[in-house]
Design an enzyme around this catalytic site. Structure first.
Site, PDB file in Angstrom:
ATOM      1  N   HIS A  78      -6.695 -33.027  17.471  1.00 19.55           N
ATOM      2  CA  HIS A  78      -5.613 -33.870  17.982  1.00 19.55           C
ATOM      3  C   HIS A  78      -4.473 -33.036  18.552  1.00 19.55           C
ATOM      4  O   HIS A  78      -3.363 -33.536  18.725  1.00 19.55           O
ATOM      5  CB  HIS A  78      -5.113 -34.785  16.869  1.00 19.55           C
TER       6      HIS A  78
ATOM      7  N   LYS B 126       0.836  -1.203   0.000  1.00 25.34           N
ATOM      8  CA  LYS B 126       0.000   0.000   0.000  1.00 25.34           C
ATOM      9  C   LYS B 126       0.872   1.255   0.000  1.00 25.34           C
ATOM     10  O   LYS B 126       0.693   2.152  -0.793  1.00 25.34           O
ATOM     11  CB  LYS B 126      -0.924  -0.028   1.225  1.00 25.34           C
TER      12      LYS B 126
ATOM     13  N   GLU C 198      -5.042  -6.399  14.652  1.00 21.59           N
ATOM     14  CA  GLU C 198      -4.476  -5.102  14.270  1.00 21.59           C
ATOM     15  C   GLU C 198      -5.575  -4.037  14.358  1.00 21.59           C
ATOM     16  O   GLU C 198      -5.309  -2.861  14.591  1.00 21.59           O
ATOM     17  CB  GLU C 198      -3.876  -5.166  12.859  1.00 21.59           C
TER      18      GLU C 198
ATOM     19  N   GLU D  70      10.289  -4.979   4.558  1.00 20.51           N
ATOM     20  CA  GLU D  70      10.291  -6.381   4.144  1.00 20.51           C
ATOM     21  C   GLU D  70      10.012  -6.512   2.642  1.00 20.51           C
ATOM     22  O   GLU D  70      10.722  -7.201   1.909  1.00 20.51           O
ATOM     23  CB  GLU D  70       9.210  -7.177   4.903  1.00 20.51           C
TER      24      GLU D  70
ATOM     25  N   LYS E  26       9.224  -1.218  14.206  1.00 20.98           N
ATOM     26  CA  LYS E  26       9.831  -0.952  12.887  1.00 20.98           C
ATOM     27  C   LYS E  26      10.973   0.047  13.028  1.00 20.98           C
ATOM     28  O   LYS E  26      12.046  -0.126  12.462  1.00 20.98           O
ATOM     29  CB  LYS E  26       8.784  -0.299  11.963  1.00 20.98           C
TER      30      LYS E  26
ATOM     31  N   GLY F  19      -4.937  -1.698   4.919  1.00 15.55           N
ATOM     32  CA  GLY F  19      -4.188  -2.857   4.423  1.00 15.55           C
ATOM     33  C   GLY F  19      -4.911  -4.172   4.682  1.00 15.55           C
ATOM     34  O   GLY F  19      -5.029  -5.024   3.802  1.00 15.55           O
ATOM     35  N   ARG F  20      -5.417  -4.348   5.891  1.00 15.91           N
ATOM     36  CA  ARG F  20      -6.054  -5.628   6.245  1.00 15.91           C
ATOM     37  C   ARG F  20      -7.464  -5.750   5.677  1.00 15.91           C
ATOM     38  O   ARG F  20      -8.138  -6.744   5.906  1.00 15.91           O
ATOM     39  CB  ARG F  20      -6.044  -5.813   7.760  1.00 15.91           C
TER      40      ARG F  20
HETATM   41  O1  F6P Z   1       2.110  -4.077   9.869  1.00 18.27           O
HETATM   42  C1  F6P Z   1       1.661  -2.814   9.563  1.00 18.27           C
HETATM   43  C2  F6P Z   1       1.173  -2.713   8.167  1.00 18.27           C
HETATM   44  O2  F6P Z   1       1.062  -1.349   7.878  1.00 18.27           O
HETATM   45  C3  F6P Z   1      -0.146  -3.435   7.915  1.00 18.27           C
HETATM   46  O3  F6P Z   1      -1.242  -2.730   8.351  1.00 18.27           O
HETATM   47  C4  F6P Z   1      -0.088  -3.585   6.443  1.00 18.27           C
HETATM   48  O4  F6P Z   1      -1.051  -4.501   5.984  1.00 18.27           O
HETATM   49  C5  F6P Z   1       1.329  -4.056   6.287  1.00 18.27           C
HETATM   50  O5  F6P Z   1       2.057  -3.287   7.224  1.00 18.27           O
HETATM   51  C6  F6P Z   1       1.914  -3.895   4.922  1.00 18.27           C
HETATM   52  O6  F6P Z   1       1.910  -2.554   4.509  1.00 18.27           O
HETATM   53  P1  F6P Z   1       2.108  -2.155   3.021  1.00 18.27           P
HETATM   54  O7  F6P Z   1       1.002  -2.751   2.220  1.00 18.27           O
HETATM   55  O8  F6P Z   1       2.095  -0.666   2.993  1.00 18.27           O
HETATM   56  O9  F6P Z   1       3.435  -2.704   2.559  1.00 18.27           O
END
Ligand code: F6P
Length: 557
Positions: A397, A208, A366, A214, A521, A280-281
């Site tokens: 199980h 987003k 979240e 990452e 972060k 995002g979620r």
């Molecule tokens: O973990 C925080 C967060 O902002 C989430 O809300 C989001 O889904 C994720 O990181 C990834 O963010 P982005 O889509 O901006 O890479």
């Protein structure tokens, strides 16, 4: 900014407390006393059948829960969300994931912008692109069609697409496979690309913000892997121009930050946008769902969106007494705030839904893992639930022991499907029937338990009778779907989105921000130089962190 109503000051809250104090859970007795209990507490929600009757509720409790929803102003907040008011106060944003699912003839103008037209313009672009990948018209740099799509994203840019892709595998086009890279642990990307042919691989970089450490790290690794492999194989020349052409053929992006996409080297023509009003979620119905569109095709994705929309309409328009997301959200309030439940199990009796609990963890935790309200004041009661789960029967199980006989109350949602994708028989036995017999047996066992007399009647040695008693009165909700279609998967997601919303409103939360992920972060970036050997940076850390990093450095080859 309006102030959230403190739920604990409402009349309904006091009524619920009185009801809780007087209630002696007795699901056996309640079912015996009221032959219509199951019928009265079973609801239809689009294709879903939802049975709430094995919960620790009676008519008075349900009525008080619905009064509470009213007294905290839920109907007004719900309308504010659907109509695009800026209810995400800490980020000053509208919350319009429901607009992603509106049909093209719907109308929604927010701040002078025709939101429906914007959504459908991106959808059309995604659908056209997906058709080209599926038909083989969209080729890699050497002219071969794409056979593997690798989505690089994390959080909402990963959990939604991977969960839905896995759930809808039976709808996937043969010959096309998706993989998902999320973790910055380099093992993830290394394993995912290890056996891939770069000439037939398409990467989707989904972020987003297009700033996530990452995702951008993995995207750069993937870009290097692709270009080096193509050069080594002699598929492209070792020139900047050839590399640029290869990126154009093998990388696309999904983001709200199209300028940053261009900086990464991805042509904006190969980018699919969305908007800051999609959390995002809450984003899998946006361009973030691109891997799913490629896998199941535009018609399948339209069906997926229609499932969401059916539940959105239900939540917005159906009267409280039959409004399933509202009832389920309020039930969770009942358990968290009046029964002191800390966690909530989600147990899909559908192997294809194996990532659903993980998906729900981000959606619910979240969203509602907060201790201040949307106006910055402190919450007035417990908030949030720890969502967890695994598919049945595997969980049976492993951890069901604790749900059956432990000391904690763990409300559990059982989700089952009537018609399996693989109606396989073991001899004459329908295996799916056997599977679902376990679903039904577990919910009955949890509700009704087994008394000491029943255990004795089986001839059990008196000394171990207590260990074999099941107390019962363990609450469960049963959700059944005729088939795990794209629409049903959309319905399930929307159901839990709205449950999460309902809880957030009662607690007075901004369920759409996520400031709680920021500190970690930032600290990771501050500690990184120490991990890379900078003594000064190491000295600035606390003694425990210094010792851990030192040991790491000592042992690192
Ligand atoms: O973990 C925080 C967060 O902002 C989430 O809300 C989001 O889904 C994720 O990181 C990834 O963010 P982005 O889509 O901006 O890479």
């Amino acid at each position: 900014m309006n102030t959230p109503v403190d739920p604990t000051t409402t009349e309904a809250w006091a009524d619920l407390q009185t009801l809780k104090d007087a209630l002696v859970p007795d699901l056996r007795g309640w079912f015996e006393a009221d032959p219509h209990r199951a019928e009265e507490l079973t609801f239809d929600l689009a294709d879903l059948r939802v049975d709430l009757s094995k919960n620790l509720i009676n008519e008075d409790v349900v009525a008080a829960l619905l009064r509470l929803a009213d007294q905290v102003g839920l109907p007004g907040r719900r309308e504010a969300m659907f109509s695009g008011e800026r209810i995400n106060t800490t980020e000053n944003r509208a919350v319009l994931h429901t607009a992603l699912r509106l049909p093209s003839d719907a109308e929604l103008v927010v701040d002078g912008q025709d939101v429906v037209a914007d959504v459908h313009a991106v959808q059309d672009k995604m659908f056209a692109f997906a058709e080209k990948v599926r038909s083989g018209e969209r080729k890699g740099v050497t002219g071969k069609p794409i056979s593997t799509v690798v989505n690089i994203g994390i959080g909402g840019s990963d959990l939604g697409p991977v969960m839905v892709y896995e759930a809808l595998l039976p709808y996937k086009q043969d010959g096309l496979t998706c993989r998902f890279v999320s973790n910055i642990d380099p093992s993830d990307v290394a394993e995912k690309v290890a056996d891939l042919d770069p000439t037939t691989t398409l990467f989707i970089v989904a972020s987003k913000t297009f700033t996530t450490l990452e995702t951008l790290t993995n995207a750069r690794i993937a870009r290097d892997w692709l270009l080096n492999a193509l050069v080594e194989a002699g598929a492209i020349e070792d020139t900047d121009e050839a590399r640029k052409a290869a990126i154009a053929k093998h990388f696309v992006a999904v983001s709200t930050a199209l300028d940053k996409v261009a900086d990464f080297g991805i042509d904006p023509d190969n980018a699919f946008g969305f908007w800051d009003w999609v959390g995002g979620r809450y984003s899998v119905a946006s361009a973030v769902g691109l891997p799913v569109v490629i896998a199941i095709g535009p018609d399948g994705f339209r069906d997926f969106l229609s499932g969401f929309h059916a539940v959105d309409e239900h939540f917005r328009t159906v009267a409280p007494e039959g409004n399933v997301p509202l009832l389920m959200g309020m039930l969770n309030i009942w358990y968290v705030n009046f029964w002191n439940a800390h966690s909530h199990a989600v147990l899909p009796y559908a192997q294809y839904l194996h990532r659903f609990p993980a998906y729900l963890q981000q959606l619910t935790m979240e969203s509602n893992g907060k201790s201040v309200r949307w106006d910055g004041s402190k919450v007035t009661t417990d908030t949030g639930e720890i969502y967890w789960g695994e598919p049945g029967t595997n969980g049976q199980h492993a951890f069901y022991q604790l749900i059956h006989q432990g000391t904690r109350l763990i409300p559990a949602d059982f989700i089952g499907v009537v018609n399996p994708a693989h109606p396989i028989k073991d001899g004459d036995t329908d295996v799916h029937g056997l599977f679902m017999a376990n679903f039904f047996a577990q919910t009955a066992a949890l509700a009704f338990g087994k008394t000491a007399d029943e255990v004795r009647a089986e001839g059990t040695d008196e000394a171990i009778v207590p260990a074999r008693v099941f107390a019962g009165n363990k609450p469960t909700t049963s959700i059944l779907a005729p088939v795990l279609s794209p629409s049903v998967v959309g319905q399930l997601i929307a159901l839990y989105e709205h449950i999460t919303f309902v809880e957030g409103i009662v607690w007075g939360l901004d369920s759409f921000d996520q400031w709680g992920v920021e500190l970690g972060k930032k600290l990771a970036l501050e500690i990184a130089p120490a991990v890379f050997g900078d003594a000064e940076a190491l000295a600035k850390q606390d003694p425990s962190t210094q010792s851990l990093v030192s040991w790491y450095l000592e042992k690192r080859d």
